[in-house]
Design an enzyme around this catalytic site. Structure first.
Site, PDB file in Angstrom:
ATOM      1  N   ASP A   1      33.938  37.226  32.818  1.00  0.00           N
ATOM      2  CA  ASP A   1      33.534  37.759  31.516  1.00  0.00           C
ATOM      3  C   ASP A   1      32.023  37.932  31.520  1.00  0.00           C
ATOM      4  OD1 ASP A   1      36.229  37.450  30.732  1.00  0.00           O
ATOM      5  OD2 ASP A   1      35.852  35.355  30.220  1.00  0.00           O
TER       6      ASP A   1
ATOM      7  N   ASP B   1      46.683  37.455  22.287  1.00  0.00           N
ATOM      8  CA  ASP B   1      45.783  36.306  22.165  1.00  0.00           C
ATOM      9  C   ASP B   1      46.304  35.400  21.060  1.00  0.00           C
ATOM     10  OD1 ASP B   1      44.314  37.605  24.063  1.00  0.00           O
ATOM     11  OD2 ASP B   1      42.630  38.106  22.759  1.00  0.00           O
TER      12      ASP B   1
END
Length: 236
Positions: free
Chosen positions: A128, A8
């Site tokens: 998500d 990330d």
């Protein structure tokens, strides 16, 4: 089951967020390329790279992602801020093997269908989840219930899903096995799990659910489990 290391990227550095909170970011590496090469040396079959700034609408790490894609021979799936066909084109142009669609896919099944028509199996739809709802805009807003969302994504031809439990993401408290079982009952498409992994036991539990792969982040960076150990555990 495939183990996929997560990279990330925020402001050019490798970080991990706790439950998706930008205010709870832990930096791990100044150089995403170095992290990618390390994971490749340790046996990674594919890498998962997210542009957090693009996902949060606060900037772009395209150059860093281009550098990662060009520095390794393994496939790279890229996500974060891919909210238009042009953005997907840019990601593919940067070297992404797969493009991970998030918010735009949740709000528009038509967008998913257009993307699949153009790129086929290279598309991954990220779902998500928190409190049985999909999250959007960098997890800052609540979207539709997943029970309503999944049939629309199925009809749009989503080839593969990346499902993250926001409640456990970055915590290493264990994956949300019930969530993955529920998703797998609703689709015959491959499912990639993400969130909560800490141990070999967690990997084995996930493998038993039938998920295709698992994205692992914090546990690999903090030395709880090396990628080589994780790969060996899954293979055995």
């Amino acid at each position: 089951m495939i183990v996929i290391p997560a990279i990330d990227v925020r402001e050019g550095r490798v970080v991990r967020l706790l439950r998706g909170d930008p205010g709870a970011a832990t930096p791990y590496d100044e150089d995403p390329v170095a992290a990618a090469r390390r994971f490749e040396r340790e046996g990674a079959e594919i890498l998962h790279v997210v542009d957090l700034d693009a996902a949060l609408g606060s900037g772009s790490n395209r150059r860093a992602i281009e550098a990662v894609c060009s520095s390794v021979d393994v496939p790279v799936q890229v996500g974060g801020g891919l909210r238009s066909l042009q953005a997907i084109d840019d990601a593919v142009g940067a070297g992404a093997t797969r493009a991970v669609l998030g918010s735009a896919a949740v709000w528009s099944a038509g967008f998913v269908q257009d993307a699949v028509d153009r790129w086929g199996e290279r598309i991954v739809v990220a779902v998500d989840v928190r409190d049985d709802h999909a999250l959007v805009r960098g997890w800052k807003e609540q979207g539709p219930p997943i029970d309503r969302l999944l049939p629309k994504l199925e009809d749009a031809g989503a080839p593969r899903y990346l499902v993250t439990s926001a409640a456990v993401d970055g915590t290493m408290e264990g994956p949300d096995l019930e969530l993955y079982r529920r998703i797998l009952e609703a689709t015959a498409r491959p499912v990639i799990a993400s969130g909560g992994v800490r141990s070999v036991a967690h990997l084995r539990e996930l493998a038993e659910t039938g998920v295709e792969a698992v994205v692992v982040g914090r546990a690999l960076y903090e030395g709880e489990r090396s990628l080589a150990d994780a790969l060996q555990a899954v293979a055995s």
